[in-house]
Design an enzyme around this catalytic site. Structure first.
Site, PDB file in Angstrom:
ATOM      1  N   ASN A  42      18.391  93.749 -30.576  1.00  0.00           N
ATOM      2  CA  ASN A  42      18.649  93.665 -29.535  1.00  0.00           C
ATOM      3  C   ASN A  42      17.671  92.613 -28.869  1.00  0.00           C
ATOM      4  OD1 ASN A  42      18.640  95.967 -29.491  1.00  0.00           O
ATOM      5  ND2 ASN A  42      20.031  95.564 -27.962  1.00  0.00           N
ATOM      6  N   ILE A  43      18.308  91.342 -27.902  1.00  0.00           N
ATOM      7  CA  ILE A  43      16.714  90.757 -26.982  1.00  0.00           C
ATOM      8  C   ILE A  43      17.883  89.899 -26.339  1.00  0.00           C
ATOM      9  CG2 ILE A  43      15.317  88.563 -26.948  1.00  0.00           C
ATOM     10  CD1 ILE A  43      15.810  88.553 -30.384  1.00  0.00           C
ATOM     11  N   CYS A  53      22.589  89.901 -29.883  1.00  0.00           N
ATOM     12  CA  CYS A  53      22.965  91.301 -30.578  1.00  0.00           C
ATOM     13  C   CYS A  53      21.585  91.649 -31.615  1.00  0.00           C
ATOM     14  CB  CYS A  53      24.166  92.098 -30.821  1.00  0.00           C
ATOM     15  SG  CYS A  53      25.648  92.594 -29.606  1.00  0.00           S
ATOM     16  N   GLU A  55      22.516  92.745 -34.881  1.00  0.00           N
ATOM     17  CA  GLU A  55      23.338  91.846 -36.228  1.00  0.00           C
ATOM     18  C   GLU A  55      22.968  90.458 -36.419  1.00  0.00           C
ATOM     19  OE1 GLU A  55      24.231  94.235 -33.700  1.00  0.00           O
ATOM     20  OE2 GLU A  55      25.452  95.288 -34.294  1.00  0.00           O
ATOM     21  N   CYS A  91      29.315  94.705 -32.440  1.00  0.00           N
ATOM     22  CA  CYS A  91      30.531  94.384 -31.424  1.00  0.00           C
ATOM     23  C   CYS A  91      31.522  93.622 -32.442  1.00  0.00           C
ATOM     24  CB  CYS A  91      29.509  93.789 -30.323  1.00  0.00           C
ATOM     25  SG  CYS A  91      29.371  92.006 -30.783  1.00  0.00           S
ATOM     26  N   CYS A  94      29.602  89.496 -32.958  1.00  0.00           N
ATOM     27  CA  CYS A  94      28.656  90.281 -34.950  1.00  0.00           C
ATOM     28  C   CYS A  94      30.206  90.765 -35.966  1.00  0.00           C
ATOM     29  CB  CYS A  94      27.625  91.657 -34.517  1.00  0.00           C
ATOM     30  SG  CYS A  94      26.753  91.359 -33.356  1.00  0.00           S
TER      31      CYS A  94
HETATM   32  N1  THU Z   1      24.066  95.698 -29.127  1.00  0.00           N
HETATM   33  C1  THU Z   1      23.630  95.556 -30.279  1.00  0.00           C
HETATM   34  O1  THU Z   1      22.933  94.534 -30.718  1.00  0.00           O
HETATM   35  N2  THU Z   1      24.625  95.971 -30.656  1.00  0.00           N
HETATM   36  C2  THU Z   1      25.808  96.196 -31.438  1.00  0.00           C
HETATM   37  O2  THU Z   1      26.025  96.582 -32.108  1.00  0.00           O
HETATM   38  C3  THU Z   1      26.449  96.928 -29.911  1.00  0.00           C
HETATM   39  C4  THU Z   1      25.562  96.586 -28.496  1.00  0.00           C
HETATM   40  C5  THU Z   1      22.566  95.002 -28.004  1.00  0.00           C
HETATM   41  C6  THU Z   1      23.731  94.574 -27.041  1.00  0.00           C
HETATM   42  C7  THU Z   1      23.274  94.742 -25.735  1.00  0.00           C
HETATM   43  O3  THU Z   1      21.852  94.093 -25.815  1.00  0.00           O
HETATM   44  C8  THU Z   1      22.952  96.478 -25.831  1.00  0.00           C
HETATM   45  O4  THU Z   1      22.993  97.111 -27.321  1.00  0.00           O
HETATM   46  C9  THU Z   1      23.626  97.094 -24.922  1.00  0.00           C
HETATM   47  O5  THU Z   1      25.157  96.465 -25.640  1.00  0.00           O
END
Ligand code: THU
Length: 138
Positions: A42-43, A53, A55, A91, A94
């Site tokens: 995640n960035i 995210c 994914e 989420c 994604c």
């Molecule tokens: N996030 C993801 O990268 N993937 C997921 O499956 C759930 C949420 C990230 C988004 C954000 O940067 C952090 O997690 C908190 O929501």
């Protein structure tokens, strides 16, 4: 590559997470039908909305390199600095991105099972009755 190995790749990718706002670090490892591996983290962003995210980072890296056929993705997430065992499910956005490129019946999503193992779901299990390319005749 085994499911456990793919999850290990997701854990490695998680180390690159840029999550200074949520402090929730996520890693993903995406395996193509041809056996190629694309990882993502995640960035986040100071403006919040542009954050991406793990994914989708993995998917967009792969699709931008010409990949179109995917077998499975492993996802691991939890508080930064921890070694998470709890499930971190993708989420809704994604899941929709996966639906664009993946067969709901066969694409597998590998998640931590909360007990130190890995549990597998099909995309269709996590995203039933989704809207996809077929709805637009593709
Ligand atoms: N996030 C993801 O990268 N993937 C997921 O499956 C759930 C949420 C990230 C988004 C954000 O940067 C952090 O997690 C908190 O929501």
């Amino acid at each position: 590559m085994t499911d456990i190995q793919l999850m290990e790749e997701a854990k490695k990718a998680r180390k690159n997470a840029y999550a200074p706002y949520s402090n929730f670090a996520v890693g993903a490892a995406l395996l193509t039908e041809g056996g190629a591996l694309y990882t993502g983290c995640n960035i986040e962003n100071a403006a919040y909305g542009p954050g991406n995210c793990a994914e989708r980072t993995a998917f967009f890296k792969a699709v931008s390199e010409g990949e179109r056929s995917f077998a499975k993705i492993a996802v691991v997430g939890g508080a930064e600095g921890s070694d998470p065992v709890e499930m971190c499910a993708p989420c809704g956005i994604c899941r929709q991105v996966m639906r664009e490129f993946c067969d709901p019946e066969s694409f597998e999503i590998l998640l931590q099972d909360g007990k130190g193992g890995v549990v597998s779901f099909t995309l269709g299990q996590l995203f039933p009755h989704g809207f996809g390319p077929e709805n637009l005749g593709r």
